[in-house]
Write an enzyme that holds these catalytic residues in place. Structure first.
Site, PDB file in Angstrom:
ATOM      1  CB  CYS A   1       2.403  -2.545  -3.897  1.00 43.94           C
ATOM      2  SG  CYS A   1       0.649  -3.245  -4.122  1.00 43.94           S
TER       3      CYS A   1
ATOM      4  CG  ASN B   1       2.445   3.218   0.724  1.00 43.82           C
ATOM      5  OD1 ASN B   1       2.930   2.407  -0.152  1.00 43.82           O
ATOM      6  ND2 ASN B   1       1.756   4.407   0.553  1.00 43.82           N
TER       7      ASN B   1
ATOM      8  CD  GLN C   1       4.351  -0.152  -5.577  1.00 44.09           C
ATOM      9  OE1 GLN C   1       4.021  -0.039  -4.811  1.00 44.09           O
ATOM     10  NE2 GLN C   1       3.764  -0.465  -6.843  1.00 44.09           N
TER      11      GLN C   1
ATOM     12  CD1 TRP D   1       3.684   2.615  -4.028  1.00 42.10           C
ATOM     13  CD2 TRP D   1       2.345   4.145  -3.820  1.00 42.10           C
ATOM     14  NE1 TRP D   1       2.563   2.388  -4.784  1.00 42.10           N
ATOM     15  CE2 TRP D   1       1.709   3.549  -4.796  1.00 42.10           C
ATOM     16  CE3 TRP D   1       1.679   5.565  -3.489  1.00 42.10           C
ATOM     17  CZ2 TRP D   1       0.294   3.632  -5.272  1.00 42.10           C
ATOM     18  CZ3 TRP D   1       0.533   6.055  -4.323  1.00 42.10           C
ATOM     19  CH2 TRP D   1      -0.056   4.877  -5.114  1.00 42.10           C
TER      20      TRP D   1
ATOM     21  CG  HIS E   1      -0.718   0.016  -2.042  1.00 41.91           C
ATOM     22  ND1 HIS E   1      -0.177  -0.408  -3.180  1.00 41.91           N
ATOM     23  CD2 HIS E   1       0.063   0.762  -1.041  1.00 41.91           C
ATOM     24  CE1 HIS E   1       0.970   0.154  -2.735  1.00 41.91           C
ATOM     25  NE2 HIS E   1       0.919   0.604  -1.370  1.00 41.91           N
TER      26      HIS E   1
END
Length: 697
Positions: A108, A288, A101, A290, A264
């Site tokens: 997200c 996640n 991300q 990210w 998130h």
């Protein structure tokens, strides 16, 4: 026992995902009317790189409110071939670990859904067509498929990607020459209207758009007691899953001690039970988007708990990598996360615990809340509430004890733009007591004054696109009423109802799956019989026929192939009206010549009806009705169409084929009369002439 087909209690049948129809996976609608193959071939012949005028390399595609003016002025658009010497769409298969991300867009929720998508190849292949790449057929053009308000759409893009100060504006690939995450996200941004519309959203919406399935959310503040069983069933039935942490997103927050990001979206990638300290430990695997920043508590990558389980479990499950993926115990999962979302084509993850095999049947309705007609609001003690559309279902299986009904209500944003103001929507489910079950149209206001709903499901605090939930309803007849929070609010909606029943293998028609539509032609079994023989057979050998004989002929012959029967039959009044429109001699009877002209009109309008009938339930919804009128080449303004819909639709604003045919024949006939009698666009009538036309036609 259910009343006959055509009334409000019609039994639910497999719904919209019909093989081959426009909007199906096999034949998706062309978003913005762009045909990928034609555009690519055009560019290849002329040695051009495609530039998409409908989603240009311009600030308008980013969105004017996402970034500061200074940042927007520094946006650059680059093709992968400008960035890497040897770009690829996919390398070694698509994986969640391909995704990282970016920092500028809070998307997200999209990337967590994409991460889940990569785990289920059957869904990934639907979204990401294989007929494209950066090699011999490269022309700077790509396409991706999404489910959009009941239909699959094919979204074409060029491959110019936005960069800010040399960095990807949004998602970036972990491998620098693999571009499927960035291109797929661009296509989704185009579907949604801009990159700005990907900033903050709901993972539930993205999961539905990537699968065409139904999602159910479970609050982890008060989780169901059977949460682990649901998770295990979801993993087994290959569902897509996501979860979210509580709070509002904030990029400036320092990293908390536990490693989780506030507000998130994450992907749920697995669920296991492992032996631990003389019992079974329930753990859940989470990723996640990210691509880093992981849970630091028990069962994280380096936690001591892994040293207290059998070595084969640790070897199979524990990986010490900074890739954003981690394990967490069920206890901590419920404490640290706010909600869990599970999505599949059918809600098979709710089948756990059923001793018998089960199957799900789905039906779908597209309709509208219209001010003064069907927008009755959410106050069921108000008389206007009964104006809302009403949909009847019957629960028949007494043996099933788990969830057996899922209702999903989706609103269509105004002007098809997701950033438009959303309404607060929901639905109520009432049990219909025997004293009201003989009503064949709709329940009156008196019913809602006297009965409280069995289910009240709405989101009148937020503004979500979908409101979906699962229930257990005991056997009986129920009515589902979709509502807006306030009376008079207008919007188009899609209602999908899933019913579970025992899977009787001998009764294959109850199974949910793609239904291959028939390609019937009028009068299949009578193709070799002339219209003359049919006509004289029903006219009892007379030279003409009356309205009653016409009614029998249309219902027994024209509707013989059953394709229009679910929407009802031709009524006597309808046939009398049709006869009057065809009756050139004004003698109340239909000649063979007039009958042949009528038959041609019916064939024409039946073909149009078939092309626009998306639900395959024997009805046109309001939007399909408008499309059918336009396909017939009839010029109708909004005021006239509104009156036509009122006159020829049922209480749920649906139009059956017989009513559609009556409407079209009347319209075409009266338009022809006007054309023949008018001068300079006007007609002059005496009172007697006016009354003769209006009273008989």
């Amino acid at each position: 026992m259910m009343p006959a087909p055509g009334d409000p209690y019609q039994k639910l049948q497999p719904g919209r995902q019909t093989k081959g129809r426009a909007g199906s996976l096999q034949n998706p609608q062309k978003f913005k009317n762009q045909d990928f193959t034609q555009l690519r071939d055009y560019c290849l012949r002329r040695r051009l790189l495609f530039e998409d005028e409908t989603f240009p390399a311009h600030v308008s595609s980013i969105g004017f409110s996402l970034l500061s003016e200074d940042k927007l002025s520094h946006i650059q658009w680059k093709r992968p071939t400008m960035i890497e010497r040897n770009p690829h769409l996919i390398m070694d298969g698509a994986s969640r670990f391909d995704i990282l991300q970016g920092e500028e867009i809070g998307d997200c929720w999209v990337l967590a859904a994409l991460g889940s998508l990569t785990l289920q190849r059957q869904f990934l292949e639907n979204v990401l067509p294989k007929d494209q790449g950066f090699h011999h057929s490269y022309a700077g053009i790509f396409h991706f498929r999404f489910w959009h308000f009941g239909d699959w759409v094919d979204v074409v893009i060029d491959d110019r990607l936005p960069f800010l100060k040399g960095k990807y504006l949004s998602v970036r690939p972990r491998c620098k020459n693999e571009f499927w995450p960035s291109l797929l996200e661009k296509a989704y941004a185009k579907l949604r209207g801009s990159y700005q519309n990907l900033h903050l959203g709901y993972i539930s919406e993205a999961l539905v758009d990537l699968t065409g399935g139904v999602q159910v959310q479970f609050s982890l503040q008060s989780p169901p007691s059977d949460l682990q069983e649901i998770l295990k069933a979801a993993v087994k039935s290959q569902c897509l899953m996501g979860c979210a942490t509580p709070g509002k997103p904030s990029t400036g927050d320092p990293e908390p001690k536990n490693g989780l990001v506030r507000g998130h979206a994450y992907t749920v990638t697995g669920a296991e039970e492992i032996p631990y300290q003389y019992s079974q430990e329930k753990i859940i695997r989470v990723w996640n988007p990210w691509g880093h920043r992981e849970w630091k508590g028990p069962w994280s990558d380096r936690s001591p708990e892994w040293d207290q389980i059998p070595a084969e479990y640790k070897k199979a499950l524990c990986e010490d990598k900074d890739d954003g993926e981690f394990w967490i115990s069920r206890r901590d999962f419920v404490k640290q996360f706010f909600s869990l979302c599970i999505c599949n084509v059918v809600p098979s993850f709710l089948d756990f615990g059923d001793k018998c095999a089960t199957t799900w049947a789905m039906t779908a309705y597209v309709n509208q809340w219209v001010r003064g007609l069907t927008a009755g609001g959410s106050n069921y003690s108000n008389g206007a509430f009964s104006r809302n559309p009403q949909y009847f279902i019957q629960i028949e299986e007494p043996a099933l004890k788990n969830y057996n009904v899922v209702v999903s209500l989706m609103q269509k944003p105004a002007n098809n733009m997701p950033q438009s103001q959303k309404l607060l929507i929901g639905f109520f489910i009432f049990r219909v007591e025997p004293e009201f079950q003989d009503l064949r149209d709709r329940l009156p206001a008196a019913f809602f004054f006297r009965h409280k709903p069995q289910v009240q499901k709405y989101d009148f605090n937020g503004q979500t696109r979908d409101v979906t939930d699962c229930f257990f309803l005991s056997p009986g007849i129920y009515v589902v009423v979709p509502v807006t929070s306030e009376e008079g609010q207008e919007a188009e909606f899609l209602l999908r109802i899933f019913l579970k029943s025992q899977d009787y293998t001998k009764d294959q028609k109850n199974r949910l799956g793609p239904v291959i539509p028939k390609d019937p032609h009028v009068l299949k079994q009578s193709q070799n019989i002339s219209l003359e023989n049919i006509f004289f057979g029903y006219a009892k050998q007379d030279s003409d026929m009356n309205a009653s004989q016409l009614q029998r002929l249309l219902n027994e012959v024209f509707l013989k192939d059953q394709t229009a029967r679910p929407g009802g039959e031709f009524g006597f009044d309808s046939c009398r009206g049709i006869l009057a429109l065809m009756d050139l001699k004004s003698n109340g009877r239909l000649s063979l010549k007039e009958f042949k002209h009528l038959w041609k009109l019916l064939v024409k309008y039946k073909d149009i009806f078939r092309m626009e009938e998306r639900t395959h339930a024997g009805f046109l919804d309001v939007s399909d009705f408008r499309n059918a009128v336009q396909r017939a080449g009839l010029a109708v303004n909004d005021q006239l169409f509104h009156l036509m819909a009122l006159r020829y639709s049922d209480s749920s604003m649906r139009v059956s084929f017989p009513d559609f045919a009556c409407c079209m024949i009347r319209f075409e006939t009266m338009a022809s009369v006007f054309s023949n009698l008018s001068k300079d666009g006007k007609i002059s009538f005496s009172a007697t002439e006016w009354m003769i036309i209006t009273m008989y036609c």
